[in-house]
Design a protein around this motif. Sequence first.
Motif, mmCIF file in Angstrom:
data_model
loop_
_atom_site.group_PDB
_atom_site.id
_atom_site.type_symbol
_atom_site.label_atom_id
_atom_site.label_comp_id
_atom_site.label_asym_id
_atom_site.label_seq_id
_atom_site.Cartn_x
_atom_site.Cartn_y
_atom_site.Cartn_z
ATOM 1 N N ILE A 140 -4.557 25.012 -9.774
ATOM 2 C CA ILE A 140 -5.086 23.813 -9.126
ATOM 3 C C ILE A 140 -3.973 23.042 -8.426
ATOM 4 N N TYR A 141 -4.281 22.587 -7.209
ATOM 5 C CA TYR A 141 -3.305 21.837 -6.405
ATOM 6 C C TYR A 141 -3.974 20.621 -5.765
ATOM 7 N N ASN A 142 -3.400 19.440 -5.975
ATOM 8 C CA ASN A 142 -3.788 18.282 -5.177
ATOM 9 C C ASN A 142 -3.324 18.499 -3.752
ATOM 10 N N LEU A 143 -4.085 17.976 -2.797
ATOM 11 C CA LEU A 143 -3.710 18.100 -1.394
ATOM 12 C C LEU A 143 -4.105 16.823 -0.665
ATOM 13 N N HIS A 144 -3.085 16.035 -0.290
ATOM 14 C CA HIS A 144 -3.336 14.798 0.454
ATOM 15 C C HIS A 144 -2.091 14.462 1.255
ATOM 16 N N SER A 145 -2.209 13.476 2.136
ATOM 17 C CA SER A 145 -1.051 13.049 2.923
ATOM 18 C C SER A 145 -0.469 11.749 2.396
ATOM 19 N N GLU A 146 -1.320 10.743 2.184
ATOM 20 C CA GLU A 146 -0.828 9.478 1.632
ATOM 21 C C GLU A 146 -1.964 8.732 0.944
ATOM 22 N N ASN A 147 -1.561 7.885 -0.012
ATOM 23 C CA ASN A 147 -2.510 7.041 -0.727
ATOM 24 C C ASN A 147 -2.584 5.695 -0.024
ATOM 25 N N VAL A 148 -3.775 5.304 0.398
ATOM 26 C CA VAL A 148 -3.943 4.116 1.235
ATOM 27 C C VAL A 148 -5.122 3.306 0.720
ATOM 28 N N THR A 149 -4.982 1.981 0.708
ATOM 29 C CA THR A 149 -6.127 1.151 0.351
ATOM 30 C C THR A 149 -7.073 1.042 1.545
ATOM 31 N N ILE A 150 -8.318 0.724 1.257
ATOM 32 C CA ILE A 150 -9.297 0.550 2.328
ATOM 33 C C ILE A 150 -8.862 -0.583 3.252
ATOM 34 N N LEU A 151 -8.278 -1.632 2.680
ATOM 35 C CA LEU A 151 -7.795 -2.746 3.496
ATOM 36 C C LEU A 151 -6.682 -2.299 4.431
ATOM 37 N N ASP A 152 -5.790 -1.454 3.936
ATOM 38 C CA ASP A 152 -4.704 -0.960 4.789
ATOM 39 C C ASP A 152 -5.249 -0.089 5.911
ATOM 40 N N ILE A 153 -6.266 0.717 5.618
ATOM 41 C CA ILE A 153 -6.895 1.506 6.681
ATOM 42 C C ILE A 153 -7.431 0.573 7.770
ATOM 43 N N ALA A 154 -8.109 -0.503 7.351
ATOM 44 C CA ALA A 154 -8.663 -1.454 8.308
ATOM 45 C C ALA A 154 -7.569 -2.078 9.163
ATOM 46 N N GLU A 155 -6.456 -2.430 8.546
ATOM 47 C CA GLU A 155 -5.352 -3.065 9.282
ATOM 48 C C GLU A 155 -4.729 -2.103 10.282
ATOM 49 N N ARG A 156 -4.627 -0.831 9.909
ATOM 50 C CA ARG A 156 -4.071 0.154 10.841
ATOM 51 C C ARG A 156 -5.004 0.362 12.038
ATOM 52 N N ILE A 157 -6.291 0.396 11.767
ATOM 53 C CA ILE A 157 -7.256 0.555 12.851
ATOM 54 C C ILE A 157 -7.204 -0.640 13.792
ATOM 55 N N LYS A 158 -7.046 -1.825 13.231
ATOM 56 C CA LYS A 158 -7.022 -3.042 14.043
ATOM 57 C C LYS A 158 -5.859 -3.046 15.034
ATOM 58 N N LYS A 159 -4.776 -2.351 14.716
ATOM 59 C CA LYS A 159 -3.645 -2.270 15.646
ATOM 60 C C LYS A 159 -4.046 -1.592 16.952
ATOM 61 N N TYR A 160 -4.994 -0.678 16.872
ATOM 62 C CA TYR A 160 -5.430 0.058 18.061
ATOM 63 C C TYR A 160 -6.669 -0.572 18.705
ATOM 64 N N PHE A 161 -7.286 -1.505 17.989
ATOM 65 C CA PHE A 161 -8.455 -2.218 18.501
ATOM 66 C C PHE A 161 -8.254 -3.713 18.234
ATOM 67 N N PRO A 162 -7.375 -4.358 18.972
ATOM 68 C CA PRO A 162 -7.026 -5.748 18.665
ATOM 69 C C PRO A 162 -8.193 -6.721 18.746
ATOM 70 N N ASP A 163 -9.255 -6.360 19.456
ATOM 71 C CA ASP A 163 -10.391 -7.262 19.598
ATOM 72 C C ASP A 163 -11.473 -7.045 18.541
ATOM 73 N N VAL A 164 -11.259 -6.102 17.646
ATOM 74 C CA VAL A 164 -12.289 -5.805 16.657
ATOM 75 C C VAL A 164 -12.378 -6.933 15.631
ATOM 76 N N HIS A 165 -13.593 -7.221 15.203
ATOM 77 C CA HIS A 165 -13.812 -8.218 14.146
ATOM 78 C C HIS A 165 -13.990 -7.490 12.816
ATOM 79 N N VAL A 166 -13.131 -7.828 11.864
ATOM 80 C CA VAL A 166 -13.198 -7.232 10.534
ATOM 81 C C VAL A 166 -13.772 -8.264 9.570
ATOM 82 N N ALA A 167 -14.935 -7.976 9.029
ATOM 83 C CA ALA A 167 -15.581 -8.871 8.061
ATOM 84 C C ALA A 167 -15.133 -8.476 6.659
ATOM 85 N N MET A 168 -14.453 -9.394 5.989
ATOM 86 C CA MET A 168 -13.961 -9.139 4.640
ATOM 87 C C MET A 168 -14.914 -9.769 3.625
#
Length: 325
Positions: free
Chosen positions: A218-246
Amino acid sequence: MKILLVGGAGYLGGALTDILIQSPHEILVYDILLYEESYRKNVPFVHGDVRDQEKLQKHLDWADVVVWLAALVGDPACTLNEQLTLTINRDAVVYLRDHFKGRILFMSSCSVYGASDGVLDETSALQPLSLYAKTKQWAEEILVSHAHALIFRLGTLYGVGDRFARIRFDLVVNTLVMRAALHKKFSVFGGNQYRPLLHVRDAASAIALALGCNEHGIYNLHSENVTILDIAERIKKYFPDVHVAMTDTHFQDNRNYRVSSEKVKRDLGFSLSYTVEDGIQELKKLLEEERIKDSFIRRFSNYLYLKPLLSEYQSPLGKVIKLHE
């Protein structure tokens, strides 16, 4: 080498097929086309169901290696018909173990870890929280005694797999990018829960690499551990006008886990090629060029596509996925 790709027409299978087309291996795709209307790649193809044992066996007899990608995938989709889920995700794997003695590459999921603190390796305790995760644990237990089985516990996939197979918009990175690109808003529930992420083409590359080695287990296979909030923040960098409802309200998915993939790097020499940012940018380009006409077509979501099929018809197997005569 003769390689049978069971479930090879899907999201991950499409990416893997593109790699193997360039290799000297003989490949055969065996797939029911559950989410597809056609299979157009120039590779040998059999329209088949893993529950059709007589049909499947002919191709198991042909193969040196089986890459088993077939499954009902995702927590909501697997709850629609528990018996069907068990038949496909567990019982078909029992048949594979008992009727194929060659090398097996099987796709499990990091979902088997459930909700756990710390960084988890392959020896960590399993706490599956859903039927889907439980079937993956059971499948691992079924195959672990097979002398030639290698099992990948995949992180949550994202990105564009290939040009033909449907993209999935029920995966966290993909769906948030889709909503940012087309709707200029998305919601984050809680946000502190971790997910181990993995680009779909990195997953395919790891499988292709494993075909050339003799490792098992058995082998784990992933690239990085990321929180959902961090995913949202990374996406926002490419979509500066997006509204994120927390919201502090937690989503119904209670999974929260981080994993280590040092073992696969050490034993297989695997290295990653894609980052989350790469996935965001390729999805952004795809969507902004209007290459997807309607992102809310049911087939982009396992659960939404299967729900009417498994509830509308009296047969528990549904109209589309019944065994062919």
